[in-house]
Design a protein around this motif. Structure first.
Motif, PDB file in Angstrom:
ATOM      1  N   ARG A  83      -2.314  21.603 -48.872  1.00 51.57           N
ATOM      2  CA  ARG A  83      -3.621  21.700 -48.216  1.00 51.57           C
ATOM      3  C   ARG A  83      -4.692  21.769 -49.297  1.00 51.57           C
ATOM      4  NH1 ARG A  83      -2.303  26.562 -43.940  1.00 51.57           N
ATOM      5  NH2 ARG A  83      -0.246  25.796 -43.291  1.00 51.57           N
ATOM      6  N   ILE A 215      -7.379  23.476 -37.362  1.00 49.70           N
ATOM      7  CA  ILE A 215      -7.215  22.211 -38.069  1.00 49.70           C
ATOM      8  C   ILE A 215      -8.583  21.538 -38.149  1.00 49.70           C
ATOM      9  CG2 ILE A 215      -4.803  21.864 -37.396  1.00 49.70           C
ATOM     10  CD1 ILE A 215      -5.727  20.088 -35.129  1.00 49.70           C
ATOM     11  N   SER A 216      -8.678  20.473 -38.905  1.00 52.10           N
ATOM     12  CA  SER A 216      -9.940  19.765 -39.038  1.00 52.10           C
ATOM     13  C   SER A 216     -10.187  18.871 -37.830  1.00 52.10           C
ATOM     14  CB  SER A 216      -9.920  18.898 -40.303  1.00 52.10           C
ATOM     15  OG  SER A 216      -9.728  19.688 -41.450  1.00 52.10           O
ATOM     16  N   THR A 219      -8.144  15.476 -36.729  1.00 51.12           N
ATOM     17  CA  THR A 219      -6.727  15.501 -37.078  1.00 51.12           C
ATOM     18  C   THR A 219      -5.897  14.887 -35.947  1.00 51.12           C
ATOM     19  OG1 THR A 219      -6.972  17.490 -38.434  1.00 51.12           O
ATOM     20  CG2 THR A 219      -4.764  17.008 -37.616  1.00 51.12           C
ATOM     21  N   PRO A 243      -0.770  19.892 -32.884  1.00 48.32           N
ATOM     22  CA  PRO A 243      -0.964  19.110 -34.105  1.00 48.32           C
ATOM     23  C   PRO A 243       0.161  18.078 -34.204  1.00 48.32           C
ATOM     24  CG  PRO A 243      -1.263  21.438 -34.551  1.00 48.32           C
ATOM     25  CD  PRO A 243      -0.723  21.344 -33.152  1.00 48.32           C
TER      26      PRO A 243
END
Length: 259
Positions: A83, A215-216, A219, A243
């Motif tokens: 990450r 999360i971004s 994603t 995810p």
């Protein structure tokens, strides 16, 4: 560098610097074996941050390039993820579930050997609105319960749930606070269902899902939308967002008899 986390694993790979065939191990192989051993043994569980590259460089008295080579191999094997600006972490194993089953998120998490919990984000009783038309086939005068919650595997968000429950089909849901059981688990124990419809899509995480799952935005995610009926009465619509690297669906089937 005296902590347990920062010391090399005390096993045959490091103590003698040879493998099971008596072959001398390179530094890159030693680092690879040490980290892999801790992950596969469960000493470093999913979500655990492994030492930074500069820490491993000092620990093994080697170059940054050697450490990077070992970590790159672990990424290829699916054991760790990198990450940006945060470090490298042990990955979560990918969950499998059958396409045609109504599965319980709690059981999915427990199948990984991880601690499960859920957090209720919002619970609201309201009337059916126009935006509900493609989710539950109910008249505009009907009332429903809207619930959003997050499911966790260990300390990490695992799944984001957005659910509508018809109060005509499940009137007791109006008083249920979901303090001890998540909505899906509660419904499975309360209402017999006769028909279900699954829709499966790949999506980019919107702002709400990204925030819920940590999360971004954008994603890649897997979304499972499911509607269930009891007889002809709609019971619930749920959208489960995972995810994309933490879930897969499996279907088993056989050829139809030729007749």
């Amino acid at each position: 560098m005296d902590s347990k986390q920062d010391r090399p694993v005390s096993n045959d790979l490091t103590a003698g610097a040879v493998d099971s065939q008596g072959q001398t191990l390179s530094l890159h192989q030693r680092i690879l074996g040490d980290v892999e051993g801790r992950i596969l043994s469960g000493e470093w569980p999913p979500g655990h941050r492994i030492p930074f590259e500069h820490e491993l460089t000092e620990q093994y008295d080697c170059s940054r390039m050697t450490v990077n080579k070992a970590l790159t191999e672990l990424v290829k094997r699916g054991l760790i993820e990198r990450r940006r600006k945060s470090g490298s972490y042990v990955t979560f194993p990918q969950v499998q579930s059958a396409v045609m089953e109504i599965h319980d998120v709690k059981l999915e998490v427990q199948s990984l050997g991880l601690e499960y919990r859920f957090e209720l984000d919002e619970r609201k009783v309201r009337k059916v609105e126009g935006r509900d038309a493609d989710r539950l086939d109910l008249p505009m005068s009907a009332r429903l319960l809207e619930v959003t919650c997050r499911h966790f595997a260990g300390t990490r968000p695992f799944c984001f749930e957005e659910r509508l429950i018809s109060l005509a089909a499940v009137p007791e849901a109006e008083e249920e606070l979901f303090e001890t059981s998540a909505p899906g688990s509660w419904l499975l124990g309360k209402v017999p269902w006769s028909t279900a419809e699954h829709r499966i899509r790949a999506v980019a995480a919107n702002k709400a899902a990204a925030q819920a799952l940590d999360i971004s935005s954008g994603t890649a995610c897997l979304v499972i939308e499911r509607r269930t009926w009891s007889g002809r009465a709609p019971v619930t619509h749920v959208r489960l967002t995972y995810p994309g690297d933490r879930h897969e669906l499996v279907a088993q089937f056989a050829p139809s008899p030729i007749g």
